[in-house]
Design a protein around this motif. Structure first.
Motif, PDB file in Angstrom:
ATOM      1  N   LYS A  98      20.101 -33.252  21.107  1.00 11.13           N
ATOM      2  CA  LYS A  98      21.539 -33.334  20.866  1.00 11.13           C
ATOM      3  C   LYS A  98      21.901 -32.931  19.441  1.00 11.13           C
ATOM      4  O   LYS A  98      22.940 -32.290  19.206  1.00 11.13           O
ATOM      5  CB  LYS A  98      22.028 -34.747  21.155  1.00 11.13           C
ATOM      6  N   LYS A  99      21.053 -33.303  18.483  1.00  7.42           N
ATOM      7  CA  LYS A  99      21.301 -32.956  17.085  1.00  7.42           C
ATOM      8  C   LYS A  99      21.326 -31.439  16.903  1.00  7.42           C
ATOM      9  O   LYS A  99      22.230 -30.886  16.262  1.00  7.42           O
ATOM     10  CB  LYS A  99      20.219 -33.574  16.198  1.00  7.42           C
ATOM     11  N   VAL A 100      20.339 -30.751  17.479  1.00  8.69           N
ATOM     12  CA  VAL A 100      20.280 -29.292  17.351  1.00  8.69           C
ATOM     13  C   VAL A 100      21.433 -28.645  18.111  1.00  8.69           C
ATOM     14  O   VAL A 100      22.054 -27.683  17.630  1.00  8.69           O
ATOM     15  CB  VAL A 100      18.925 -28.765  17.847  1.00  8.69           C
ATOM     16  N   LEU A 101      21.758 -29.168  19.287  1.00  4.22           N
ATOM     17  CA  LEU A 101      22.877 -28.619  20.061  1.00  4.22           C
ATOM     18  C   LEU A 101      24.183 -28.730  19.283  1.00  4.22           C
ATOM     19  O   LEU A 101      24.996 -27.787  19.287  1.00  4.22           O
ATOM     20  CB  LEU A 101      23.000 -29.341  21.400  1.00  4.22           C
ATOM     21  N   ARG A 102      24.396 -29.863  18.603  1.00  6.49           N
ATOM     22  CA  ARG A 102      25.616 -30.022  17.800  1.00  6.49           C
ATOM     23  C   ARG A 102      25.664 -28.984  16.685  1.00  6.49           C
ATOM     24  O   ARG A 102      26.726 -28.414  16.394  1.00  6.49           O
ATOM     25  CB  ARG A 102      25.684 -31.435  17.211  1.00  6.49           C
ATOM     26  N   MET A 161      24.615 -16.118  24.592  1.00  8.63           N
ATOM     27  CA  MET A 161      24.613 -17.357  25.376  1.00  8.63           C
ATOM     28  C   MET A 161      23.208 -17.697  25.860  1.00  8.63           C
ATOM     29  O   MET A 161      22.772 -18.852  25.799  1.00  8.63           O
ATOM     30  CB  MET A 161      25.539 -17.217  26.590  1.00  8.63           C
ATOM     31  N   SER A 162      22.491 -16.700  26.355  1.00  6.75           N
ATOM     32  CA  SER A 162      21.145 -16.954  26.883  1.00  6.75           C
ATOM     33  C   SER A 162      20.137 -17.202  25.761  1.00  6.75           C
ATOM     34  O   SER A 162      19.065 -17.760  26.006  1.00  6.75           O
ATOM     35  CB  SER A 162      20.682 -15.781  27.756  1.00  6.75           C
ATOM     36  N   MET A 163      20.462 -16.805  24.526  1.00 13.86           N
ATOM     37  CA  MET A 163      19.571 -17.021  23.388  1.00 13.86           C
ATOM     38  C   MET A 163      19.724 -18.409  22.779  1.00 13.86           C
ATOM     39  O   MET A 163      18.790 -18.929  22.166  1.00 13.86           O
ATOM     40  CB  MET A 163      19.840 -15.975  22.297  1.00 13.86           C
ATOM     41  N   TRP A 164      20.894 -19.024  22.932  1.00 13.29           N
ATOM     42  CA  TRP A 164      21.186 -20.270  22.220  1.00 13.29           C
ATOM     43  C   TRP A 164      21.382 -21.483  23.124  1.00 13.29           C
ATOM     44  O   TRP A 164      21.309 -22.623  22.638  1.00 13.29           O
ATOM     45  CB  TRP A 164      22.445 -20.088  21.355  1.00 13.29           C
ATOM     46  N   TYR A 165      21.648 -21.283  24.417  1.00 13.56           N
ATOM     47  CA  TYR A 165      22.010 -22.405  25.274  1.00 13.56           C
ATOM     48  C   TYR A 165      21.171 -22.466  26.544  1.00 13.56           C
ATOM     49  O   TYR A 165      20.760 -21.429  27.085  1.00 13.56           O
ATOM     50  CB  TYR A 165      23.497 -22.324  25.658  1.00 13.56           C
ATOM     51  N   LEU A 202      32.083 -17.092  17.906  1.00  7.94           N
ATOM     52  CA  LEU A 202      32.364 -16.383  19.152  1.00  7.94           C
ATOM     53  C   LEU A 202      33.831 -16.528  19.548  1.00  7.94           C
ATOM     54  O   LEU A 202      34.458 -15.566  20.000  1.00  7.94           O
ATOM     55  CB  LEU A 202      31.476 -16.913  20.283  1.00  7.94           C
ATOM     56  N   MET A 203      34.376 -17.724  19.360  1.00  7.64           N
ATOM     57  CA  MET A 203      35.761 -17.971  19.765  1.00  7.64           C
ATOM     58  C   MET A 203      36.755 -17.167  18.926  1.00  7.64           C
ATOM     59  O   MET A 203      37.682 -16.558  19.467  1.00  7.64           O
ATOM     60  CB  MET A 203      36.068 -19.465  19.672  1.00  7.64           C
ATOM     61  N   VAL A 204      36.557 -17.136  17.616  1.00  8.79           N
ATOM     62  CA  VAL A 204      37.471 -16.378  16.756  1.00  8.79           C
ATOM     63  C   VAL A 204      37.354 -14.882  17.046  1.00  8.79           C
ATOM     64  O   VAL A 204      38.365 -14.171  17.172  1.00  8.79           O
ATOM     65  CB  VAL A 204      37.189 -16.667  15.270  1.00  8.79           C
ATOM     66  N   VAL A 248      24.204 -26.022  16.685  1.00 13.50           N
ATOM     67  CA  VAL A 248      24.432 -24.705  17.296  1.00 13.50           C
ATOM     68  C   VAL A 248      25.904 -24.563  17.682  1.00 13.50           C
ATOM     69  O   VAL A 248      26.541 -23.531  17.416  1.00 13.50           O
ATOM     70  CB  VAL A 248      23.516 -24.515  18.521  1.00 13.50           C
ATOM     71  N   ASP A 249      26.448 -25.608  18.306  1.00 14.72           N
ATOM     72  CA  ASP A 249      27.861 -25.570  18.701  1.00 14.72           C
ATOM     73  C   ASP A 249      28.782 -25.390  17.500  1.00 14.72           C
ATOM     74  O   ASP A 249      29.769 -24.645  17.562  1.00 14.72           O
ATOM     75  CB  ASP A 249      28.245 -26.864  19.430  1.00 14.72           C
ATOM     76  N   SER A 250      28.473 -26.058  16.399  1.00 10.05           N
ATOM     77  CA  SER A 250      29.356 -26.011  15.231  1.00 10.05           C
ATOM     78  C   SER A 250      29.301 -24.679  14.510  1.00 10.05           C
ATOM     79  O   SER A 250      30.236 -24.319  13.792  1.00 10.05           O
ATOM     80  CB  SER A 250      29.012 -27.145  14.259  1.00 10.05           C
ATOM     81  N   ARG A 251      28.224 -23.900  14.704  1.00  6.78           N
ATOM     82  CA  ARG A 251      28.127 -22.588  14.049  1.00  6.78           C
ATOM     83  C   ARG A 251      28.409 -21.442  15.009  1.00  6.78           C
ATOM     84  O   ARG A 251      29.238 -20.567  14.713  1.00  6.78           O
ATOM     85  CB  ARG A 251      26.730 -22.413  13.439  1.00  6.78           C
ATOM     86  N   ILE A 252      27.737 -21.407  16.155  1.00  4.99           N
ATOM     87  CA  ILE A 252      27.827 -20.255  17.048  1.00  4.99           C
ATOM     88  C   ILE A 252      29.180 -20.189  17.759  1.00  4.99           C
ATOM     89  O   ILE A 252      29.852 -19.149  17.751  1.00  4.99           O
ATOM     90  CB  ILE A 252      26.690 -20.279  18.088  1.00  4.99           C
TER      91      ILE A 252
END
Length: 502
Positions: A45-49, A168-172, A59-61, A51-55
């Protein structure tokens, strides 16, 4: 397994031999450090957070700007772009078509570059380039100038969609991908609402340059600045990400290795081209992309024109885009949440979204011209089409293994995406303005074809999984072996431990 193709062979205790060469994933050395270590939930969960906060924000912007930039011609169309550039007949429709021709022509070249070059820097450079092209649009004073500009804009934007699917397939993990794909794709809805507000604001400018020129200058400047920021923010792979510690990088790699697809492999493998061509999913997804994108012109480059044709004035035609954007935004987030919360719901989400679009297009065909509010609501319903298409992208990120096969499949699907988007504007025949009966009938037919293809895709993948379960019972393949096969860049046809996410 595909016949007639040289297959890698597993040597128990000795790894994989592959005559095509380049079997090991680019991240394999870090993967070896942790492949026999069990990661606890807190670390995951720590790593996922992180990744979510950076990647995700990057991507969204980027996706928000990409969609805004390619469709700002829609806003400009009601503020003098046609008159100042002396556009006649179908020439405005061709400006949208030429964007997607550029997008199509550069799919395979960018697919090759995405496999061989650092993906973060390549995507950031393409963002920077299309921002600069957008700024130059006001210099165009004729159809020829705008046509060249739109072709180049499409060429540089063509890296984004397939590149993001690969990211997506590289990070999630497979189960995490639907909501994350919908999160960045949902910015289409924000973009639609934002473009409506910008269009409304620009409509009140009474001095200086022609109003349509401000739109390209403002959006182009923002995108160019963001391209420079993205060069710093967007990493190339988990193994080189500066925002992660060394331990975090190994955990990020171990997490995604569980997808049984590997992470990235820069070696092009010709035999995986054969696998891609022989894979029914490739062509089902291709037909889905073509049919799903034919109606797109109605909710993008012709959206303001359509709303005006219903009987609303110029300013209203821009702020009436906002509810359509809201339908996109909340529809995609809800669909992504459902597909993430419950396994096996991806095709169901696509079926529901597409069915609503069939209802909307059917109303556009059947409602009388006098019912302007009914026709407007029908158009808003069609904005859910992007949920169906974005969910189909998870079929590439989650259900295609072998990096060469994955990037080639993405290229084929986005060629279909381009064909649909190039054909769509041509259904808006200028002599039929303002009612465009052919366009609305084409939307209804296209949505129906896509609905049938989603059903075919589900049946194919369900039967594939059942067949694999029977094979597994006869010749067991452990989870560890299946993951190892993925890190050796094997396709889903070779990896007997692979199953499709439905």
């Amino acid at each position: 397994m595909q016949s007639g193709v040289t297959q890698p062979k597993y040597q128990r205790g000795g790894g994989w031999s592959n005559r095509s060469g380049g079997g090991l994933d680019d991240n394999y050395e870090l993967y070896k450090r942790i492949r026999d270590v069990e990661i606890d939930l807190a670390q995951n969960k720590k790593v996922l957070r992180k990744v979510d906060s950076r990647i995700l924000p990057v991507l969204m912007v980027t996706y928000f700007l990409q969609y805004l930039d390619k469709n700002c011609i829609n806003i400009a169309s009601v503020y003098g772009l046609k008159t100042d550039n002396h556009l006649k007949g179908q020439e405005y429709s061709w400006l949208t078509t030429l964007f997607y021709i550029g997008y199509l022509v550069f799919q395979f070249p960018f697919g090759y570059l995405l496999q061989h070059l650092p993906i973060g820097r390549l995507l950031s450079a393409s963002t920077l380039c299309w921002g600069i092209i957008l700024i130059t649009t006001p210099a165009c004073k004729s159809f020829a100038g705008l046509a060249t500009n739109r072709f180049l804009l499409g060429a540089f934007e063509s890296a984004v969609n397939p590149g993001f699917v690969l990211l997506m397939s590289m990070w999630y993990t497979t189960s995490e991908q639907p909501l994350r794909i919908e999160a960045y794709y949902a910015t289409i809805g924000i973009s639609t609402m934002f473009s409506g507000l910008i269009g409304y604001a620009v409509g009140h400018i009474a001095t200086g340059l022609p109003r349509w020129e401000y739109i390209f200058l403002i959006f182009g400047a923002i995108t160019t600045a963001w391209g420079l920021c993205s060069l710093y923010l967007l990493p190339d792979s988990p193994s080189t990400a500066r925002f992660l510690t060394l331990d975090d990088r190994t955990i990020a790699i171990e997490r995604v290795a569980a997808n049984r697809q590997g992470i990235k492999n820069r070696v092009f493998k010709p035999y995986q081209t054969i696998h891609m061509i022989r894979d029914p999913k490739t062509w089902i997804l291709f037909i889905m992309a073509v049919s799903g994108q034919v109606p797109t012109a109605a909710v993008t480059s012709f959206a303001s024109i359509n709303i005006s044709s219903f009987g609303f004035d110029t300013l209203s035609s821009n702020y009436m885009l906002i509810p359509g954007g809201a339908v996109q935004l909340f529809g995609m987030l809800l669909g992504g949440w459902v597909a993430t919360k419950w396994a096996g719901m991806r095709c169901i989400v696509m079926l529901v979204a597409n069915s609503i679009c069939i209802i909307g297009s059917g109303l556009l065909v059947g409602l009388p011209d006098s019912n302007k509010w009914g026709r407007l609501v029908a158009l808003w319903l069609c904005y859910l089409q992007n949920l169906g298409f974005s969910m189909s992208l998870t079929m590439i990120s989650s259900n295609i293994a072998g990096y060469t096969k994955k990037q080639l499949t993405a290229a084929v699907v986005f060629i279909g995406f381009c064909i649909g988007n190039a054909v769509g504007p041509q259904t808006f025949i200028s002599s039929q303005a303002p009612h465009y009966p052919v366009a609305y009938k084409a939307m209804l037919i296209a949505y129906t074809i896509k609905l049938l293809m989603v059903i075919v895709l589900y049946i194919y993948m369900w039967m594939f999984n059942k067949k694999r379960d029977k094979e597994q019972a006869a010749v067991p393949v452990s989870e560890k072996e299946a993951i190892e096969m993925g890190m050796h860049d094997l396709t889903e046809f070779e990896n007997k431990g692979f199953r499709y996410s439905l």
